[in-house]
Design an enzyme around this catalytic site. Structure first.
Site, PDB file in Angstrom:
ATOM      1  N   ASN A   9       0.857  -1.185   0.000  1.00 45.97           N
ATOM      2  CA  ASN A   9       0.000   0.000   0.000  1.00 45.97           C
ATOM      3  C   ASN A   9       0.895   1.237   0.000  1.00 45.97           C
ATOM      4  O   ASN A   9       1.492   1.572   1.019  1.00 45.97           O
ATOM      5  CB  ASN A   9      -0.902  -0.040   1.252  1.00 45.97           C
ATOM      6  N   LYS A  11       0.023   4.226  -0.214  1.00 49.26           N
ATOM      7  CA  LYS A  11      -0.645   5.379   0.427  1.00 49.26           C
ATOM      8  C   LYS A  11      -0.448   6.637  -0.435  1.00 49.26           C
ATOM      9  O   LYS A  11      -0.373   6.525  -1.656  1.00 49.26           O
ATOM     10  CB  LYS A  11      -0.136   5.552   1.867  1.00 49.26           C
ATOM     11  N   HIS A  95      -9.726   1.328   4.970  1.00 45.93           N
ATOM     12  CA  HIS A  95      -8.430   1.429   5.652  1.00 45.93           C
ATOM     13  C   HIS A  95      -8.600   2.353   6.860  1.00 45.93           C
ATOM     14  O   HIS A  95      -9.360   3.319   6.811  1.00 45.93           O
ATOM     15  CB  HIS A  95      -7.367   1.981   4.692  1.00 45.93           C
ATOM     16  N   GLU A  97      -6.957   4.694   7.987  1.00 45.14           N
ATOM     17  CA  GLU A  97      -6.737   6.128   7.720  1.00 45.14           C
ATOM     18  C   GLU A  97      -7.971   6.749   7.094  1.00 45.14           C
ATOM     19  O   GLU A  97      -8.275   7.923   7.340  1.00 45.14           O
ATOM     20  CB  GLU A  97      -5.491   6.292   6.826  1.00 45.14           C
ATOM     21  N   SER A 207       3.395  -2.294  10.275  1.00 40.84           N
ATOM     22  CA  SER A 207       4.846  -2.390  10.469  1.00 40.84           C
ATOM     23  C   SER A 207       5.438  -3.732  10.046  1.00 40.84           C
ATOM     24  O   SER A 207       6.358  -4.242  10.679  1.00 40.84           O
ATOM     25  CB  SER A 207       5.217  -2.071  11.927  1.00 40.84           C
TER      26      SER A 207
HETATM   27  O1  LIG Z   1      -1.391   0.686   6.855  1.00 43.29           O
HETATM   28  C1  LIG Z   1      -0.627  -0.177   6.476  1.00 43.29           C
HETATM   29  C2  LIG Z   1      -0.867  -0.888   5.216  1.00 43.29           C
HETATM   30  O2  LIG Z   1      -2.133  -0.642   4.712  1.00 43.29           O
HETATM   31  C3  LIG Z   1       0.578  -0.540   7.255  1.00 43.29           C
HETATM   32  O3  LIG Z   1       1.471   0.498   7.153  1.00 43.29           O
HETATM   33  P1  LIG Z   1       2.981   0.288   7.704  1.00 43.29           P
HETATM   34  O4  LIG Z   1       3.469  -1.004   7.081  1.00 43.29           O
HETATM   35  O5  LIG Z   1       3.719   1.488   7.226  1.00 43.29           O
HETATM   36  O6  LIG Z   1       2.880   0.191   9.188  1.00 43.29           O
END
Ligand SMILES: O=C(CO)COP(=O)(O)O
Length: 248
Positions: A9, A11, A95, A97, A207
């Site tokens: 992802n 983002k 998600h 977020e 993570s």
């Molecule tokens: O939100 C995530 C994947 O959608 C996880 O993000 P990280 O791997 O940066 O913690």
């Protein structure tokens, strides 16, 4: 598809050039250019990436999909039909977020899931609790509530991703015991509440890095990984995909 599924992802990162370079690096590598690997790219780059990925094995995913199905006056929205049109195989839905910053609720998420399925795009429903909910002991209730929309979906393929909010982008990965507990919980919930649930894949996200991917992916009921930060680095993402590729 059997085996583990790994989706990177991206983002709200990359530009046209860096997206192309990253995709080129993934295409050039047999560990990443294979069935079971996907990238969830920013919407504006999906069409170009679809062209670039043509002929390869990397699946394309969006990071969201509109809750509106029909074409029309929905400024700024990208419909499931549009995602299918440019060649997306997956669409992330709910998600954390988006739940946090855009207040996406169950009704909107159910519509998004249905629209994706109807358009032939596989939705990846993201669930997961905040640190406060984890510490208060309410996390199973929270996840159960987030899963509830799946009981409203009669049929169609989808994926679930468990992403504890406190482990996203924090470097604070959930312990293998925590991951095993919640993945078993999600599997059992699905078995009891949705049809065809033996085929539902449950990814872990939060993570995931080159160093911890193998142990996480080997944890019972973990069907793959949703990778944020580490997916922006071709070398790290390669190691994660390599670990996944070794497991059936
Ligand atoms: O939100 C995530 C994947 O959608 C996880 O993000 P990280 O791997 O940066 O913690």
């Amino acid at each position: 598809m059997s085996g583990k599924l790994v989706i990177g992802n991206w983002k709200m990162n990359t530009r046209g050039d860096s997206a192309r370079q990253l995709a080129a690096a993934l295409l050039a590598d047999g560990e990443t250019n294979r069935e079971g690997v996907g990238i969830a790219a920013p919407a504006v780059y999906l069409a170009a990436l679809a062209e670039q990925l043509k002929g390869g094995n990397i699946a394309l995913s969006s990071q969201d999909v509109s809750r509106f199905a029909a074409d029309g006056a929905f400024t700024g929205e990208v419909s499931a039909a549009m995602l299918a049109d440019v060649g997306c195989r997956y669409a992330l839905v709910g998600h954390s977020e988006r739940r946090q910053y855009f207040r996406e609720d169950s009704a909107a998420l159910l519509a998004k899931m249905r629209n994706a399925i109807a358009a032939g795009v596989v939705p990846v429903l993201c669930v997961g609790e905040t640190l406060e909910q984890r510490e208060s002991g309410a996390y199973l209730d929270v996840v159960r509530e987030q899963l509830a929309i799946l009981a409203e979906i009669a049929d169609g393929e989808y994926v679930v991703a468990y992403e504890p909010v406190w482990a996203i982008g924090t470097g604070k990965v959930a312990s293998l015991e925590q991951i095993a507990e919640i993945h078993a919980f999600i599997k059992n919930w699905c078995l009891q509440n949705v049809s065809g649930s033996d085929k539902i894949r449950v990814l872990y996200g939060g993570s995931v890095k080159a160093e911890n991917a193998e142990a996480i992916l080997a944890t019972k009921n973990v069907g793959g990984a949703l990778v944020g930060g580490a997916s922006l680095d071709a070398g790290s993402f390669r190691v994660i995909c390599q670990a996944a590729g070794k497991m059936i």
